[in-house]
Design a protein around this motif. Structure first.
Motif, mmCIF file in Angstrom:
data_model
loop_
_atom_site.group_PDB
_atom_site.id
_atom_site.type_symbol
_atom_site.label_atom_id
_atom_site.label_comp_id
_atom_site.label_asym_id
_atom_site.label_seq_id
_atom_site.Cartn_x
_atom_site.Cartn_y
_atom_site.Cartn_z
ATOM 1 N N ASP A 29 -6.114 -2.397 4.811
ATOM 2 C CA ASP A 29 -7.251 -1.703 4.182
ATOM 3 C C ASP A 29 -6.887 -0.261 3.853
ATOM 4 O O ASP A 29 -7.303 0.273 2.805
ATOM 5 C CB ASP A 29 -8.466 -1.739 5.109
ATOM 6 N N VAL A 30 -6.115 0.389 4.721
ATOM 7 C CA VAL A 30 -5.712 1.770 4.480
ATOM 8 C C VAL A 30 -4.851 1.852 3.222
ATOM 9 O O VAL A 30 -5.064 2.716 2.350
ATOM 10 C CB VAL A 30 -4.941 2.321 5.699
ATOM 11 N N ARG A 31 -3.875 0.979 3.112
ATOM 12 C CA ARG A 31 -2.989 0.996 1.943
ATOM 13 C C ARG A 31 -3.766 0.729 0.654
ATOM 14 O O ARG A 31 -3.486 1.334 -0.383
ATOM 15 C CB ARG A 31 -1.876 -0.033 2.122
ATOM 16 N N LYS A 32 -4.731 -0.167 0.713
ATOM 17 C CA LYS A 32 -5.516 -0.474 -0.488
ATOM 18 C C LYS A 32 -6.338 0.735 -0.931
ATOM 19 O O LYS A 32 -6.415 1.047 -2.129
ATOM 20 C CB LYS A 32 -6.437 -1.666 -0.240
ATOM 21 N N LEU A 33 -6.954 1.428 0.023
ATOM 22 C CA LEU A 33 -7.740 2.615 -0.323
ATOM 23 C C LEU A 33 -6.863 3.654 -1.024
ATOM 24 O O LEU A 33 -7.286 4.271 -2.009
ATOM 25 C CB LEU A 33 -8.351 3.225 0.934
ATOM 26 N N ILE A 34 -5.651 3.844 -0.535
ATOM 27 C CA ILE A 34 -4.776 4.877 -1.088
ATOM 28 C C ILE A 34 -4.246 4.474 -2.462
ATOM 29 O O ILE A 34 -4.252 5.278 -3.405
ATOM 30 C CB ILE A 34 -3.621 5.156 -0.115
ATOM 31 N N THR A 35 -3.799 3.226 -2.594
ATOM 32 C CA THR A 35 -3.248 2.788 -3.883
ATOM 33 C C THR A 35 -4.329 2.692 -4.959
ATOM 34 O O THR A 35 -4.022 2.804 -6.147
ATOM 35 C CB THR A 35 -2.537 1.432 -3.734
ATOM 36 N N ASP A 36 -5.568 2.475 -4.574
ATOM 37 C CA ASP A 36 -6.663 2.485 -5.549
ATOM 38 C C ASP A 36 -6.952 3.902 -6.046
ATOM 39 O O ASP A 36 -7.491 4.085 -7.141
ATOM 40 C CB ASP A 36 -7.931 1.895 -4.942
ATOM 41 N N LYS A 37 -6.579 4.903 -5.240
ATOM 42 C CA LYS A 37 -6.928 6.291 -5.553
ATOM 43 C C LYS A 37 -5.816 7.017 -6.312
ATOM 44 O O LYS A 37 -6.089 7.845 -7.188
ATOM 45 C CB LYS A 37 -7.214 7.036 -4.240
ATOM 46 N N PHE A 38 -4.556 6.702 -5.985
ATOM 47 C CA PHE A 38 -3.442 7.445 -6.558
ATOM 48 C C PHE A 38 -2.408 6.489 -7.142
ATOM 49 O O PHE A 38 -2.252 5.366 -6.663
ATOM 50 C CB PHE A 38 -2.771 8.329 -5.503
ATOM 51 N N SER A 39 -1.691 6.973 -8.156
ATOM 52 C CA SER A 39 -0.654 6.158 -8.794
ATOM 53 C C SER A 39 0.741 6.754 -8.638
ATOM 54 O O SER A 39 1.728 6.056 -8.820
ATOM 55 C CB SER A 39 -0.960 5.987 -10.287
ATOM 56 N N ARG A 40 0.835 8.052 -8.300
ATOM 57 C CA ARG A 40 2.145 8.687 -8.130
ATOM 58 C C ARG A 40 2.082 9.694 -6.997
ATOM 59 O O ARG A 40 1.031 10.236 -6.664
ATOM 60 C CB ARG A 40 2.597 9.396 -9.410
ATOM 61 N N GLY A 41 3.263 9.953 -6.414
ATOM 62 C CA GLY A 41 3.374 10.955 -5.361
ATOM 63 C C GLY A 41 3.948 10.362 -4.091
ATOM 64 O O GLY A 41 3.787 9.176 -3.818
ATOM 65 N N ASN A 42 4.647 11.205 -3.336
ATOM 66 C CA ASN A 42 5.107 10.822 -2.001
ATOM 67 C C ASN A 42 4.031 11.235 -1.001
ATOM 68 O O ASN A 42 3.807 12.431 -0.779
ATOM 69 C CB ASN A 42 6.439 11.503 -1.670
ATOM 70 N N LEU A 43 3.366 10.251 -0.418
ATOM 71 C CA LEU A 43 2.249 10.511 0.481
ATOM 72 C C LEU A 43 2.635 10.194 1.927
ATOM 73 O O LEU A 43 3.137 9.103 2.214
ATOM 74 C CB LEU A 43 1.025 9.667 0.101
ATOM 75 N N GLN A 44 2.391 11.151 2.799
ATOM 76 C CA GLN A 44 2.540 10.947 4.232
ATOM 77 C C GLN A 44 1.133 10.934 4.835
ATOM 78 O O GLN A 44 0.411 11.919 4.748
ATOM 79 C CB GLN A 44 3.387 12.050 4.869
ATOM 80 N N VAL A 45 0.771 9.806 5.423
ATOM 81 C CA VAL A 45 -0.579 9.618 5.951
ATOM 82 C C VAL A 45 -0.462 9.283 7.432
ATOM 83 O O VAL A 45 0.165 8.280 7.802
ATOM 84 C CB VAL A 45 -1.322 8.494 5.204
ATOM 85 N N GLY A 46 -1.058 10.127 8.269
ATOM 86 C CA GLY A 46 -0.981 9.909 9.713
ATOM 87 C C GLY A 46 -2.358 9.905 10.348
ATOM 88 O O GLY A 46 -3.256 10.647 9.944
#
Length: 295
Positions: A49-66
């Protein structure tokens, strides 16, 4: 839609029952969307669910999520080994005529190894579901904060890029209006060069030499490069106004800008045009460097 930078930071924290959680999101430039996710043990079930929320919001960038998770207060419960207790009570009955029949004391029972175990109380399924829902709501809020920051920086970058485009347009017009490009100037320059070649030389074919000079003049014409630069300027302004994830398209335009400026410098036969071409290359490099920050 508006432009978005790929650089940003967001943090959201909160509590749910006895648990305290905190999301921390960092975003920097990237060719695609590269997500690095760090979740505490036991929260792997929310990863999808976390990955889906992020990929729905952004299309580019190196994201570090903790995500960090801690328990504010521990609750301990006593677990009685019923089998062991039954064995102790049965043994007491068997030895009733041998040992003191006094009632068993609690401290005596606690001293028996394995009879009572103390451990941290487990949350109920309902409590865990409520905590997970609060954590995911916190992530959604953090993603909104990150998006807002990327959007604000994207708007600022858009103004910088428009400034570069304006300079590119001005330099293109400078090249277009340079006197060295006028037919009269080109003809006079070629006539002088042909006369110098023919002076004192009888072995050259005058007609052939004039034909070659005309061909050189045609190849040296910058009309096509100027027209393409103007078209690229219009396309860049349109993309910046359109907004959204246009970083890759603007990067392609930057390459095309650079191609035309290189051709202008190679074809130029006037110092002013060469100087404008070199300045074009400098501004285009600045334009492309800023474009690298856009989603």
């Amino acid at each position: 839609m508006v432009l978005q930078s790929m650089t940003g930071f967001a943090r959201r924290e909160g509590t749910s029952g006895r648990s305290r959680w905190a999301w921390e999101l960092r975003s920097v430039n990237g060719k695609g969307l590269d997500l690095r996710l760090r979740l505490p043990p036991g929260l792997e079930r929310v990863e999808t669910d976390v990955r889906k929320l992020i990929t729905d919001k952004f299309s580019r960038g190196n994201l570090q999520v903790g995500l960090s998770l801690s328990v504010d207060e521990s609750r301990v419960e006593a677990v009685v080994n019923q089998d062991a207790l039954a064995t102790v009570m049965a043994l007491r009955g068997q030895l009733a005529g041998v040992i003191d029949p006094a009632p068993l004391r609690l401290d005596t029972l606690l001293a028996i190894r394995g009879l009572v175990e103390f451990k941290e109380a487990e949350e109920s399924e309902e409590a865990l579901a409520s905590r997970d829902a609060d954590i995911m709501a916190g992530l959604e809020a953090a993603l909104v904060d990150l998006s807002d920051m990327r959007r604000r920086e994207g708007q600022a970058l858009g103004q910088i890029l428009l400034g570069h485009v304006a300079v590119i347009e001005t330099l293109t017009l400078t090249v277009e209006r340079d006197p060295s490009r006028s037919p009269q100037e080109i003809a006079a320059r070629l006539q002088t060069q042909v006369a110098m070649l023919l002076d004192g030389t009888s072995g050259l074919d005058r007609d052939r030499l004039h034909a070659e000079a005309a061909l050189i003049a045609t190849r040296a014409d910058l009309r096509e490069e100027i027209d393409r630069l103007k078209a690229h300027v219009a396309a860049a302004r349109d993309l910046i106004a359109k907004g959204g994830p246009v970083g890759r398209k603007l990067d392609f335009l930057a390459q095309e800008f650079n191609r035309e400026s290189n051709t202008i410098c190679s074809k130029s036969n006037a110092a002013a045009v060469t100087a404008a071409g070199i300045e074009l290359k400098v501004v285009i490099d600045q334009f492309r460097e800023q474009v690298q920050n856009l989603e």
